[in-house]
Design a protein around this motif. Structure first.
Motif, PDB file in Angstrom:
ATOM      1  N   PRO A   1       0.490  -1.199   0.034  1.00  0.00           N
ATOM      2  CA  PRO A   1      -0.433  -0.010   0.173  1.00  0.00           C
ATOM      3  C   PRO A   1       0.906   1.346  -0.020  1.00  0.00           C
ATOM      4  O   PRO A   1       0.320   2.359  -0.801  1.00  0.00           O
ATOM      5  CB  PRO A   1      -0.636  -0.337   1.284  1.00  0.00           C
ATOM      6  N   ALA A   2       2.134   1.553   1.035  1.00  0.00           N
ATOM      7  CA  ALA A   2       2.677   2.340   0.947  1.00  0.00           C
ATOM      8  C   ALA A   2       3.622   2.679  -1.064  1.00  0.00           C
ATOM      9  O   ALA A   2       4.223   3.953  -0.824  1.00  0.00           O
ATOM     10  CB  ALA A   2       3.861   2.578   1.795  1.00  0.00           C
ATOM     11  N   GLN A   3       3.567   2.066  -1.518  1.00  0.00           N
ATOM     12  CA  GLN A   3       4.422   2.246  -2.966  1.00  0.00           C
ATOM     13  C   GLN A   3       3.493   1.951  -3.966  1.00  0.00           C
ATOM     14  O   GLN A   3       4.544   2.169  -4.671  1.00  0.00           O
ATOM     15  CB  GLN A   3       5.863   1.398  -2.751  1.00  0.00           C
ATOM     16  N   VAL A   4       2.826   1.076  -3.935  1.00  0.00           N
ATOM     17  CA  VAL A   4       2.141   1.252  -4.933  1.00  0.00           C
ATOM     18  C   VAL A   4       1.597   1.913  -6.210  1.00  0.00           C
ATOM     19  O   VAL A   4       1.756   1.748  -7.178  1.00  0.00           O
ATOM     20  CB  VAL A   4       1.049  -0.268  -5.082  1.00  0.00           C
ATOM     21  N   ASP A   5       1.342   2.525  -5.910  1.00  0.00           N
ATOM     22  CA  ASP A   5       1.232   4.099  -6.528  1.00  0.00           C
ATOM     23  C   ASP A   5       2.392   4.880  -7.437  1.00  0.00           C
ATOM     24  O   ASP A   5       2.271   5.816  -8.011  1.00  0.00           O
ATOM     25  CB  ASP A   5       0.551   4.971  -6.358  1.00  0.00           C
ATOM     26  N   ASN A   6       3.334   4.118  -6.897  1.00  0.00           N
ATOM     27  CA  ASN A   6       4.976   4.326  -7.000  1.00  0.00           C
ATOM     28  C   ASN A   6       6.178   3.788  -7.995  1.00  0.00           C
ATOM     29  O   ASN A   6       6.593   4.162  -7.969  1.00  0.00           O
ATOM     30  CB  ASN A   6       5.324   5.153  -5.986  1.00  0.00           C
TER      31      ASN A   6
END
Length: 208
Positions: free
Chosen positions: A195-200
């Motif tokens: 969740p902390a990295q998926v959009d990046n």
């Protein structure tokens, strides 16, 4: 003799050109059909590991890439399931490198709380009659991961029964199920970090 050889040479050249052209035409005509069939087959496989009713995006086009992760060495694709634009789960390509006869390729779906939603083996070289029970056409063993939650890296239940865990091993074959259990566990734990990295993460097919 020379004229005859030249004549045969021209004939062969024309035949080769015609065959090449025909192959190109056939490839052009069938390319879209083959791609459509591949997409349909992938969708069928995704539906086996994650309920299509649980998300509302096109999961097949919501693809990101990770490299040299707990999912395995090299590039791995992760497909993000979203509900109202919010990521809720992922379908991950992962590898069990320590199968009895080599690497076992899997597809694992998990939410972000350590719950495995489903898993399937996509490729393997395990021994027929022993390790190949990881295939759904031979056994439902691989389906038993669905709905189970991983409490942490030291969760003792995530092992085969021979090692004190909850999952059956196969008669005469423990290495194969042990490798798969460990791979699914690693994937589920990795999903918790996403969740902390998926959009990046880089999008599949994007140029570096």
């Amino acid at each position: 003799m020379l004229k005859t050889m030249q004549k045969h040479g021209v004939t062969l050249a024309l035949f080769a050109a015609l065959a090449t052209g025909l192959t190109a035409v056939v490839n052009a005509l069938t390319k879209d059909t083959i791609e459509q069939q591949a997409v349909a087959q992938q969708k069928l496989l995704f539906d086996q590991v994650i309920s299509p009713d649980s998300y509302d995006n096109n999961i097949q086009t919501s693809c990101v890439v990770v490299n040299d992760s707990p999912l395995g060495k090299g590039e791995r694709h992760i497909y993000v399931a979203r509900k109202g634009q919010q990521p809720i789960a992922v379908v991950m390509e992962t590898t069990a490198p320590d199968g009895y006869s080599g690497a076992i390729q899997l597809l694992v779906a998990a939410d972000f709380n350590g719950k495995v939603l489903g898993s399937r083996v996509t490729a393997h070289h395990e021994t027929p009659g022993l390790g190949d029970k990881i295939e759904t056409r031979l056994s439902d063993w691989i389906t038993h991961f669905a709905g189970k939650t991983i409490q942490g890296n030291d969760d003792p239940s995530w092992a085969v029964k021979k090692d004190g865990g909850q999952f059956d091993q196969f008669t005469g074959a423990t290495i194969t199920p042990r490798a798969v259990v460990n791979a699914v566990k690693r994937a589920g734990l990795f999903a918790k970090t996403l969740p902390a990295q998926v959009d990046n993460l880089p999008v599949c097919g994007a140029q570096p």
